[in-house]
Design a protein around this motif. Structure first.
Motif, PDB file in Angstrom:
ATOM      1  N   GLY A   9       0.827  -1.207   0.000  1.00 36.95           N
ATOM      2  CA  GLY A   9       0.000   0.000   0.000  1.00 36.95           C
ATOM      3  C   GLY A   9       0.854   1.247   0.000  1.00 36.95           C
ATOM      4  N   ARG A  10       1.958   1.224   0.792  1.00 36.11           N
ATOM      5  CA  ARG A  10       2.829   2.399   0.828  1.00 36.11           C
ATOM      6  C   ARG A  10       3.522   2.612  -0.507  1.00 36.11           C
ATOM      7  NH1 ARG A  10       3.632   0.474   6.103  1.00 36.11           N
ATOM      8  NH2 ARG A  10       5.402  -0.803   5.449  1.00 36.11           N
ATOM      9  N   ARG A  11       3.854   1.499  -1.211  1.00 37.55           N
ATOM     10  CA  ARG A  11       4.515   1.648  -2.510  1.00 37.55           C
ATOM     11  C   ARG A  11       3.549   2.183  -3.563  1.00 37.55           C
ATOM     12  NH1 ARG A  11       6.709  -3.368  -1.031  1.00 37.55           N
ATOM     13  NH2 ARG A  11       5.232  -4.448  -2.368  1.00 37.55           N
ATOM     14  N   LEU A  12       2.285   1.854  -3.454  1.00 34.37           N
ATOM     15  CA  LEU A  12       1.309   2.278  -4.458  1.00 34.37           C
ATOM     16  C   LEU A  12       0.998   3.764  -4.380  1.00 34.37           C
ATOM     17  CD1 LEU A  12      -1.249  -0.671  -4.361  1.00 34.37           C
ATOM     18  CD2 LEU A  12       0.319  -0.094  -6.209  1.00 34.37           C
ATOM     19  N   GLU A  15      -3.247   7.345  -4.775  1.00 38.95           N
ATOM     20  CA  GLU A  15      -4.066   7.045  -5.953  1.00 38.95           C
ATOM     21  C   GLU A  15      -4.082   5.553  -6.246  1.00 38.95           C
ATOM     22  OE1 GLU A  15      -2.726   9.342  -9.212  1.00 38.95           O
ATOM     23  OE2 GLU A  15      -3.374  11.273  -8.357  1.00 38.95           O
ATOM     24  N   GLY A  16      -2.933   4.907  -6.058  1.00 34.50           N
ATOM     25  CA  GLY A  16      -2.876   3.461  -6.301  1.00 34.50           C
ATOM     26  C   GLY A  16      -3.720   2.697  -5.305  1.00 34.50           C
ATOM     27  N   MET A  21      -8.643  -0.344  -4.016  1.00 34.43           N
ATOM     28  CA  MET A  21      -9.864  -0.521  -3.228  1.00 34.43           C
ATOM     29  C   MET A  21     -11.113  -0.472  -4.108  1.00 34.43           C
ATOM     30  SD  MET A  21      -9.020  -0.927  -0.034  1.00 34.43           S
ATOM     31  CE  MET A  21     -10.483  -0.494   0.886  1.00 34.43           C
ATOM     32  N   ALA A  22     -11.067   0.337  -5.173  1.00 36.15           N
ATOM     33  CA  ALA A  22     -12.248   0.488  -6.039  1.00 36.15           C
ATOM     34  C   ALA A  22     -12.372  -0.642  -7.051  1.00 36.15           C
ATOM     35  CB  ALA A  22     -12.179   1.823  -6.775  1.00 36.15           C
TER      36      ALA A  22
END
Length: 296
Positions: A9-12, A15-16, A21-22
């Motif tokens: 998650g931190r790397r994304l 916006e990622g 999540m969407a």
């Protein structure tokens, strides 16, 4: 695992993570909403022969729908029934939802769950259960005859019976939507209005109703849309003179096997429902209601 997920998650980045999540919701909408609608739209321009769809592009199915008055009669009758049912559910559901939200206290959840009790059985059982109440040998008529009164025979197998059945099926949706909008409503505002001399009806119109309008609209949508496509109640309660558009649509995909015509009926039903939803959307200020998450 949690560490690995957190690291990803931190790397994304923001916006990622939002896209990740969407993604499940987007895939659900694409495969179970957009693709079926697109398929029905395409099939509506084909023709059916011996229960087989043939890619012979034409407008014949729409010519049948708009050229034969019978289909328009079914559509108009269903539309009027859906509107009347939605309005009746609105008037009937508001006092119930208001009572639960204001006076339910610790029993709120129990009362809301009680509304879901009919869903413990299937829809056919629920609809046919109405026959045991309003039917020729139902509870109402047996009670009347027990007191020497004539039985009531003008309700069953009429459009009125269909309307009663649809109300019975979908009014829990209306109550729940209005209740949820009232859940965070500050009832002390009504006490302030009362202290300042406002009558109860004026406090309702100027305070309660405007601040909870969005819940009412959601309830109308949750009742109107399924009421337009409903077919079970007209089949079991309406009889031959109260067939609905949804019931005739279902016949195209069943007994008659004219799937292309059924698809055209589905497209027409989708357009009518979308037009009504668009009209509702125009009447509601979603930003003011807080539904968009933005302050007005």
């Amino acid at each position: 695992m949690a560490t690995a997920t957190g690291g990803m998650g931190r790397r994304l980045g923001p916006e990622g993570r939002f896209l990740l999540m969407a993604l499940p919701g987007a895939l659900f909408i694409i495969f179970f909403l957009l693709l079926p609608i697109l398929s029905i739209f395409v099939f509506s321009f084909w023709r059916t022969e011996s229960y087989t769809l043939i890619a012979d592009w034409n407008l014949d199915n729409y010519g049948v729908l708009f050229g034969q008055g019978t289909y328009m009669t079914f559509l108009i009758r269903t539309f009027i029934t859906a509107v009347l049912v939605s309005l009746f559910c609105l008037v009937y559901a508001w006092p119930i939802a208001y009572f639960i939200a204001k006076h339910g206290d610790r029993y709120r959840l129990l009362l809301i769950l009680a509304l879901a009790a009919p869903f413990f059985t299937g829809i056919i059982l629920r609809v046919t259960g109405i026959q045991s109440v309003m039917g020729p040998v139902g509870v109402v008529n047996l009670t009347l005859m027990e007191f020497g009164l004539p039985p009531v025979e003008f309700i069953m197998f009429t459009q009125t019976a269909v309307g009663i059945g649809i109300v019975y099926l979908f009014i829990p949706f209306m109550v729940t939507a209005i209740y949820l909008s009232l859940l965070n409503f500050d009832f002390e505002l009504l006490e302030v209005a009362k202290i300042n001399g406002a009558k109860p009806w004026r406090a309702f119109i100027e305070i309660t109703w405007p601040l909870n309008w969005i819940g009412t609209v959601i309830g109308l949508v949750l009742v109107f849309v399924p009421a337009m496509a409903e077919s079970i109640t007209s089949r079991f309660l309406g009889g031959p003179n109260a067939a609905s558009f949804g019931q005739i649509l279902g016949l195209q995909f069943g007994e008659t096997g004219t799937w292309a015509l059924g698809s055209a009926m589905g497209v027409l039903l989708f357009i009518v429902s979308s037009a009504v939803l668009f009209a509702m959307w125009l009447t509601v200020n979603l930003q003011r209601s807080g539904f968009t998450g933005k302050e007005g």
